[in-house]
Design an enzyme around this catalytic site. Structure first.
Site, PDB file in Angstrom:
ATOM      1  N   VAL A 114      36.568  34.248   0.251  1.00 47.25           N
ATOM      2  CA  VAL A 114      37.912  34.807   0.291  1.00 47.25           C
ATOM      3  C   VAL A 114      38.259  35.322  -1.104  1.00 47.25           C
ATOM      4  O   VAL A 114      38.103  34.601  -2.086  1.00 47.25           O
ATOM      5  CB  VAL A 114      38.913  33.707   0.712  1.00 47.25           C
ATOM      6  CG1 VAL A 114      40.321  34.244   0.736  1.00 47.25           C
ATOM      7  CG2 VAL A 114      38.524  33.120   2.061  1.00 47.25           C
ATOM      8  N   CYS A 115      38.726  36.552  -1.191  1.00 45.30           N
ATOM      9  CA  CYS A 115      39.079  37.121  -2.504  1.00 45.30           C
ATOM     10  C   CYS A 115      40.255  36.367  -3.106  1.00 45.30           C
ATOM     11  O   CYS A 115      41.315  36.238  -2.479  1.00 45.30           O
ATOM     12  CB  CYS A 115      39.445  38.589  -2.353  1.00 45.30           C
ATOM     13  SG  CYS A 115      40.200  39.260  -3.850  1.00 45.30           S
TER      14      CYS A 115
END
Lengths: 119, 98, 124
Positions: free
Chosen positions: A77-78
């Site tokens: 997940v960024c």
């Protein structure tokens, strides 16, 4: 062959996340490898363990977690997109990890194919 | 190269832009993009024109979900998710026209 | 593939206008990170994506960060290949002079050829 996957939309709002998941399952079923699934934009919402869909609906978040558990798929997940949207380690579903955008670029470099699912 | 379009031709320019920019290759319609694969619409002739330059595929489960499975334009190949994976694998690159 | 081993050709395809949605801003964030990986990076602006490069963006009134100056900073990251679709500019009443950074204007066909030469295409 190594596949990289980019998911740009959140669960339930857009079909992108469903298509990406079904694509990933087909990739694995054919004996290919998934180098990484990267969640960006609203796609980071796929990682919230606080989601509670109705009983008769698919559980999109749990499905991703299961994919990580059963096949060791790297779900990233960024961090910048996640913090903007309230996704943090404390509400992260199992199998996901939060990291930087460099992980997406690395997937582009290391994987043989990068496929984007979005709106 | 594989081009992936996921928008209805009736609400988005995505398919139009894709086929104007790309010289040809494989074109896969998914999600709302499969509405372009349906015969008898105002986009029917447009689609048949596209098929002269592109090999066109449509994701079967998306056609079925939308009640379009029996209206597929002749010459468009329905594929399942495994077929989607094969298309990605056999093209060097793919682009999603989001 | 690129001539140099280990270097891939990355193209970022921008087809959306700024501010209405977050895609343009977050695409730019990926571009900046990619610069650190020494890849062959180019940006293509098609359709409404050309609006990202419009001069004179003033975002005070919508209380949103104006990220357009970042396009001018790309040169400092050795990202110099910015391609803009000729037909998209014309359709939107814009010319190269309306853009805030130096670009290469190409017609659709030329852009299509360029896309075919890439190793990785990221579209936002």
């Amino acid at each position: 062959m190594k596949f990289g996957i980019l998911v740009n939309e959140g669960p339930y709002q857009h079909q992108a996340s469903d298509t990406a998941y079904l694509f990933c399952k087909a990739v694995l079923a054919q004996g290919h490898e998934i180098f990484r699934v990267f969640f960006y934009h609203d796609g980071v919402n796929n990682a919230s363990r606080l989601t509670e869909p109705p009983q008769d609906d698919r559980n999109i978040v749990a499905r991703w977690s299961k994919l990580a558990e059963e096949h060791g798929v790297d779900l990233v997940v960024c961090v910048a997109a996640a913090l903007r949207r309230g996704i943090k380690d404390e509400n992260l579903a199992p199998g996901f990890r939060i990291s930087g955008l460099g992980q997406l670029v690395e997937a582009g470099i290391q994987a043989d194919r990068l496929v984007t699912f979005g709106d | 190269m594989l081009h992936i379009v996921n928008k209805s031709p009736f609400s988005s320019q995505a398919l139009d832009s894709c086929v104007q920019v790309a010289p040809g290759g494989d074109l896969l319609l998914i999600e709302d993009g499969v509405y372009a694969a349906s015969s008898g619409t105002v986009a029917d002739n447009f689609m048949r024109d596209i098929m002269k330059r592109f090999r066109v595929f449509a994701l079967g489960p998306d056609l079925e979900a939308r009640g379009l499975a029996d209206r597929l334009i002749d010459g468009i190949t329905p594929v399942d998710y495994a077929g989607f994976v094969d298309l990605v694998a056999r093209n060097k690159t793919c682009q999603s026209w989001l | 593939m690129s001539e140099e081993p280990g270097i891939k050709k990355f193209m970022f395809v921008n087809r959306k206008a700024p501010y209405g949605t977050v895609y343009a801003l977050e695409a730019l964030e990926v571009v900046l990170i990619t610069a650190a990986f020494d890849q062959d990076v180019s940006l293509a602006f098609l359709d409404d994506g050309v609006f990202q490069l419009r001069k004179g963006q003033q975002t005070k009134g919508i209380e949103t960060k104006n990220f357009s100056p970042t396009y001018r900073a790309l040169e400092g990251y050795d990202i110099e290949k910015l391609y803009v679709e000729k037909e998209a500019l014309a359709a939107r009443g814009l010319t190269e002079d309306d853009l805030l950074v130096d670009v290469t204007v190409l017609d659709r066909k030329a852009l299509g050829v360029l896309m075919d030469e890439q190793d990785v295409i990221l579209s936002f």
